[in-house]
Design a protein around this motif. Structure first.
Motif, PDB file in Angstrom:
ATOM      1  N   LEU A  57     -41.300  19.896  63.063  1.00  0.00           N
ATOM      2  CA  LEU A  57     -41.020  21.171  62.376  1.00  0.00           C
ATOM      3  C   LEU A  57     -41.340  22.354  63.285  1.00  0.00           C
ATOM      4  N   LEU A  58     -42.472  22.261  63.972  1.00  0.00           N
ATOM      5  CA  LEU A  58     -42.889  23.352  64.855  1.00  0.00           C
ATOM      6  C   LEU A  58     -41.897  23.528  66.007  1.00  0.00           C
ATOM      7  N   LYS A  59     -41.437  22.396  66.543  1.00  0.00           N
ATOM      8  CA  LYS A  59     -40.477  22.451  67.648  1.00  0.00           C
ATOM      9  C   LYS A  59     -39.161  23.092  67.202  1.00  0.00           C
ATOM     10  N   GLU A  60     -38.729  22.699  66.019  1.00  0.00           N
ATOM     11  CA  GLU A  60     -37.473  23.253  65.462  1.00  0.00           C
ATOM     12  C   GLU A  60     -37.583  24.763  65.253  1.00  0.00           C
ATOM     13  N   ARG A  61     -38.713  25.192  64.674  1.00  0.00           N
ATOM     14  CA  ARG A  61     -38.909  26.624  64.401  1.00  0.00           C
ATOM     15  C   ARG A  61     -39.086  27.417  65.704  1.00  0.00           C
ATOM     16  N   ALA A  62     -39.736  26.813  66.694  1.00  0.00           N
ATOM     17  CA  ALA A  62     -39.934  27.494  67.982  1.00  0.00           C
ATOM     18  C   ALA A  62     -38.594  27.730  68.681  1.00  0.00           C
ATOM     19  N   GLU A  63     -37.710  26.743  68.604  1.00  0.00           N
ATOM     20  CA  GLU A  63     -36.371  26.906  69.187  1.00  0.00           C
ATOM     21  C   GLU A  63     -35.598  28.015  68.472  1.00  0.00           C
ATOM     22  N   LEU A  64     -35.774  28.065  67.138  1.00  0.00           N
ATOM     23  CA  LEU A  64     -35.130  29.128  66.345  1.00  0.00           C
ATOM     24  C   LEU A  64     -35.652  30.501  66.760  1.00  0.00           C
TER      25      LEU A  64
ATOM     26  N   LYS B  95     -41.565  33.718  74.867  1.00  0.00           N
ATOM     27  CA  LYS B  95     -40.731  32.537  75.139  1.00  0.00           C
ATOM     28  C   LYS B  95     -41.509  31.531  76.001  1.00  0.00           C
ATOM     29  N   LEU B  96     -42.203  32.039  76.996  1.00  0.00           N
ATOM     30  CA  LEU B  96     -43.004  31.182  77.869  1.00  0.00           C
ATOM     31  C   LEU B  96     -44.136  30.510  77.098  1.00  0.00           C
ATOM     32  N   PHE B  97     -44.794  31.285  76.240  1.00  0.00           N
ATOM     33  CA  PHE B  97     -45.930  30.757  75.471  1.00  0.00           C
ATOM     34  C   PHE B  97     -45.461  29.698  74.482  1.00  0.00           C
ATOM     35  N   LEU B  98     -44.332  29.966  73.794  1.00  0.00           N
ATOM     36  CA  LEU B  98     -43.803  29.002  72.824  1.00  0.00           C
ATOM     37  C   LEU B  98     -43.487  27.668  73.495  1.00  0.00           C
ATOM     38  N   THR B  99     -42.958  27.715  74.703  1.00  0.00           N
ATOM     39  CA  THR B  99     -42.530  26.497  75.403  1.00  0.00           C
ATOM     40  C   THR B  99     -43.700  25.756  76.040  1.00  0.00           C
ATOM     41  N   HIS B 100     -44.543  26.444  76.773  1.00  0.00           N
ATOM     42  CA  HIS B 100     -45.557  25.790  77.611  1.00  0.00           C
ATOM     43  C   HIS B 100     -46.917  25.626  76.934  1.00  0.00           C
TER      44      HIS B 100
ATOM     45  N   GLN C 124     -52.844  30.061  67.334  1.00  0.00           N
ATOM     46  CA  GLN C 124     -53.052  30.001  65.882  1.00  0.00           C
ATOM     47  C   GLN C 124     -52.060  30.902  65.146  1.00  0.00           C
ATOM     48  N   VAL C 125     -51.878  32.132  65.677  1.00  0.00           N
ATOM     49  CA  VAL C 125     -50.968  33.087  65.014  1.00  0.00           C
ATOM     50  C   VAL C 125     -49.541  32.552  64.992  1.00  0.00           C
ATOM     51  N   LEU C 126     -49.039  32.111  66.145  1.00  0.00           N
ATOM     52  CA  LEU C 126     -47.638  31.681  66.228  1.00  0.00           C
ATOM     53  C   LEU C 126     -47.392  30.377  65.478  1.00  0.00           C
ATOM     54  N   SER C 127     -48.322  29.438  65.567  1.00  0.00           N
ATOM     55  CA  SER C 127     -48.109  28.170  64.848  1.00  0.00           C
ATOM     56  C   SER C 127     -48.132  28.391  63.336  1.00  0.00           C
ATOM     57  N   MET C 128     -49.066  29.197  62.833  1.00  0.00           N
ATOM     58  CA  MET C 128     -49.118  29.480  61.394  1.00  0.00           C
ATOM     59  C   MET C 128     -47.878  30.248  60.943  1.00  0.00           C
ATOM     60  N   LEU C 129     -47.448  31.212  61.780  1.00  0.00           N
ATOM     61  CA  LEU C 129     -46.268  32.014  61.444  1.00  0.00           C
ATOM     62  C   LEU C 129     -45.016  31.139  61.373  1.00  0.00           C
ATOM     63  N   LEU C 130     -44.851  30.239  62.350  1.00  0.00           N
ATOM     64  CA  LEU C 130     -43.646  29.399  62.401  1.00  0.00           C
ATOM     65  C   LEU C 130     -43.629  28.363  61.285  1.00  0.00           C
ATOM     66  N   VAL C 131     -44.789  27.797  60.971  1.00  0.00           N
ATOM     67  CA  VAL C 131     -44.846  26.750  59.953  1.00  0.00           C
ATOM     68  C   VAL C 131     -44.669  27.321  58.546  1.00  0.00           C
ATOM     69  N   LYS C 132     -45.262  28.481  58.279  1.00  0.00           N
ATOM     70  CA  LYS C 132     -45.268  29.021  56.913  1.00  0.00           C
ATOM     71  C   LYS C 132     -44.056  29.898  56.580  1.00  0.00           C
ATOM     72  N   THR C 133     -43.206  30.181  57.569  1.00  0.00           N
ATOM     73  CA  THR C 133     -42.112  31.126  57.361  1.00  0.00           C
ATOM     74  C   THR C 133     -40.772  30.400  57.309  1.00  0.00           C
TER      75      THR C 133
ATOM     76  N   LEU D 241     -52.992  38.844  60.022  1.00  0.00           N
ATOM     77  CA  LEU D 241     -51.886  39.244  60.884  1.00  0.00           C
ATOM     78  C   LEU D 241     -50.603  38.492  60.523  1.00  0.00           C
ATOM     79  N   VAL D 242     -50.723  37.204  60.243  1.00  0.00           N
ATOM     80  CA  VAL D 242     -49.550  36.400  59.852  1.00  0.00           C
ATOM     81  C   VAL D 242     -48.955  36.927  58.546  1.00  0.00           C
ATOM     82  N   HIS D 243     -49.821  37.273  57.600  1.00  0.00           N
ATOM     83  CA  HIS D 243     -49.331  37.824  56.323  1.00  0.00           C
ATOM     84  C   HIS D 243     -48.568  39.135  56.560  1.00  0.00           C
TER      85      HIS D 243
END
Length: 584
Positions: free
Chosen positions: A563-570, A541-546, A506-515, A474-476
């Motif tokens: 890095l994850l925090k920076e990408r999540a804010e982006l 937005k709620l899931f990314l924050t909490h 797992q999906v959002l963390s992998m997507l944010l870190v690898k992109t 899914l991330v790919h």
């Protein structure tokens, strides 16, 4: 043994039956089932034994009673074919626009009652005799005959149009090489043009023929180019304007180079003017051009086929070279047509070894397909393609050549997703193949979306390795823009259970870190301008924050967390980019 070659079994079971004076020796082409091989006597001389071996391979003995039975069968077959030819000929002779519906219906019944091979050969032969003559045939008559082929092509099967097309193209190629002065070439070209007009064949073949005529560029070729462009020029411009532009450029350069050799310069200039009129979409500059008859028959075609697509999906996307070399390289464009891919080999030992080797490989794969519950022919075919392909591009091309349609085509997606989840460790082959298929046609994107939704709803029943593989796939697809992030709208953020929380994390963390930053903006920004996806945006937005960031501080290092925090804010900013417009 279960894997013994059928030919070896036949030869092993053959025995000599009597030495009747009326016996006859026949070639190897006679049926192995009915043939008998004489026993070899002990040879005192080795050379004599070798000679007998050679005779054994070259001929087989056919007893008189078997030969008489074969002759009786042949006579019966000839009689049946003669009767069939009379019936088809009678229908074709009465063919006209008003009774086309009833005649196509009667021919369909004949297809159901007789061998398709016999029907295809008979119909093609009669249509060729009716349409390919030394004098120019009326355009209306040609269109009606081709429309009949088109209707049968869509209602009976694509092999009807494929058989007729191959016969016409081969005949045209033979006549275009000769110095025949009649109008056979024009008549054959008219048949090919109308097969394209009525969606039996793709424009690829028409461009191949035009390129061939432009490359030789004799006076006869110029006339044929003009004839073909007048019949299908504007349709070609609509289907592939870039290819038409390249063809015009090639024709102009060829005309300039051959200016002194050609006697009739006015025809060359007229051809170039016609091409320019096509490029500029100016119908008035083409004398005698009248699209009305074709359009009228296309409307009739739509009513007879009873299909909203008007048959464009059953077009044969086949090149001129493939049609001319069909006997040598096989007919991949016909569903169910098999081909080994190798020429005939004279050495019987190497032939037997080759067959045995292929049989062993395929039997292993078929056994694997059975274990993986590939319980239909279509699924087994797709599975075998995936297991035997060299890379994802090879698999993609082979899957297209399977010629699957509508419901069958969806099985490609289901099998790819199933195989991907069954792997013990993630295999990127499936992700690259899925991305390529999604980019090929939008309908594959839709099928992938529905299939992934089914898997997300059933996360509780998936193994840990299957969930991990699904996350990576899914991330790919998100990163390559093959699928939009709106696929996640199936998740109810107000009612998240533990499997869905883990999966989404797992999906959002992998997507944010690898992109990269730019890609994150694009991926999350794609769902920011759709008012229907408001619930998904708020949920993300709620899931990314909490959920994501709080958990990341516990599990990851400070650098990864930063890095994850920076990408999540982006990602949050990208989601909010166009929301203000809707609020206003």
């Amino acid at each position: 043994k279960a894997e013994e070659d059928p030919e070896e079994l036949v030869e092993a079971s053959d025995s000599f039956e009597g030495s009747d004076g009326e016996g006859q020796w026949d070639s190897e082409s006679s049926s192995p089932k009915d043939s008998r091989v004489p026993e070899r006597s002990e040879a005192s001389d080795p050379e004599e034994g070798e000679q007998e071996d050679h005779n054994h391979d070259a001929t087989k003995y056919i007893p008189p009673q078997v030969r008489k039975a074969q002759e009786a069968l042949d006579d019966k077959k000839k009689e049946e074919l003669g009767r069939l030819k009379k019936m088809v000929n009678g229908l074709i002779n009465r063919l006209s626009e008003p009774n086309l519906s009833s005649i196509s219906g009667q021919l369909e019944e004949l297809y159901m009652a007789n061998s398709r091979k016999d029907m295809n050969e008979t119909l093609t032969s009669i249509l060729m005799n009716a349409c390919v003559t030394a004098v120019a045939m009326p355009a209306r008559l040609m269109m009606e005959h081709v429309l009949l082929v088109s209707v049968l092509h869509h209602t009976v099967g694509t092999e009807v149009g494929a058989h007729f097309l191959e016969a016409v193209v081969k005949k045209f190629d033979d006549l275009s090489r000769s110095d025949a002065e009649g109008k056979e070439c024009e008549n054959l070209l008219a048949l090919i043009a109308h097969l394209y007009n009525f969606h039996v064949v793709h424009c690829l073949l028409i461009f191949d023929i035009l390129k061939k005529l432009v490359s030789s560029f004799t006076e006869k070729d110029i006339e044929l180019i003009l004839f073909l462009l007048k019949n299908v020029g504007f349709s070609l411009r609509k289907d592939d304007a870039l290819a038409l532009k390249d063809l015009i450029s090639e024709a102009q350069s060829k005309a300039n180079a051959a200016e002194k050799e050609l006697k009739d310069q006015t025809r060359v200039r007229f051809m170039l003017e016609t091409m320019l009129a096509l490029r500029n979409n100016d119908m008035r500059k083409i004398p005698g051009y009248d699209p009305q008859p074709v359009e009228k028959l296309r409307k009739l075609q739509r009513t007879l086929i009873h299909s909203s697509s008007s048959g464009k999906e059953t077009q044969l996307r086949v090149s001129l070279e493939s049609l001319l070399n069909a006997d040598r390289v096989g007919r991949w464009w016909i569903i169910g047509s098999s081909w080994s891919g190798a020429p005939m080999i004279n050495n019987t030992d190497s032939k037997a070894q080759q067959k045995l080797r292929i049989g062993k490989v395929s039997s292993k794969i078929m056994e694997l397909a059975r274990k993986q519950r590939m319980n239909t022919d279509i699924r087994r075919s797709i599975f075998c393609v995936l297991m035997t392909s060299e890379d994802f591009m090879d698999a993609f091309e082979k899957l297209l050549k399977l010629g699957l349609k509508d419901q069958q085509e969806r099985e490609i997606v289901h099998v790819i997703l199933y195989c991907c989840l069954q792997e013990k460790t993630y295999n990127p082959f499936y992700a690259f193949l899925a991305s390529k298929i999604c980019g090929y046609e939008r309908r594959f994107q839709v099928t992938f979306q529905f299939s992934i939704w089914d898997k997300i709803r059933d996360l509780g029943n998936l193994s840990a390795s299957a969930i991990s593989n699904l996350v990576s796939l899914l991330v790919h697809l998100f990163r390559t823009k093959s699928l939009p992030l709106s696929v996640l709208k199936v998740i109810e953020f107000g009612d998240l259970d533990k499997p869905k929380v883990r999966f989404l994390r797992q999906v959002l963390s992998m997507l944010l870190v690898k992109t990269d930053d730019d890609d994150i903006n694009d991926i999350f920004g794609r769902i920011s301008d759709n008012p229907k996806l408001g619930m998904l945006r708020e949920g993300l937005k709620l899931f990314l924050t909490h959920f994501l960031l709080k958990n990341a501080q516990v599990q990851n290092s400070d650098e990864e967390t930063g890095l994850l925090k920076e990408r999540a804010e982006l990602a949050n900013r990208a989601l909010q980019a166009k929301e203000s417009k809707f609020k206003l």
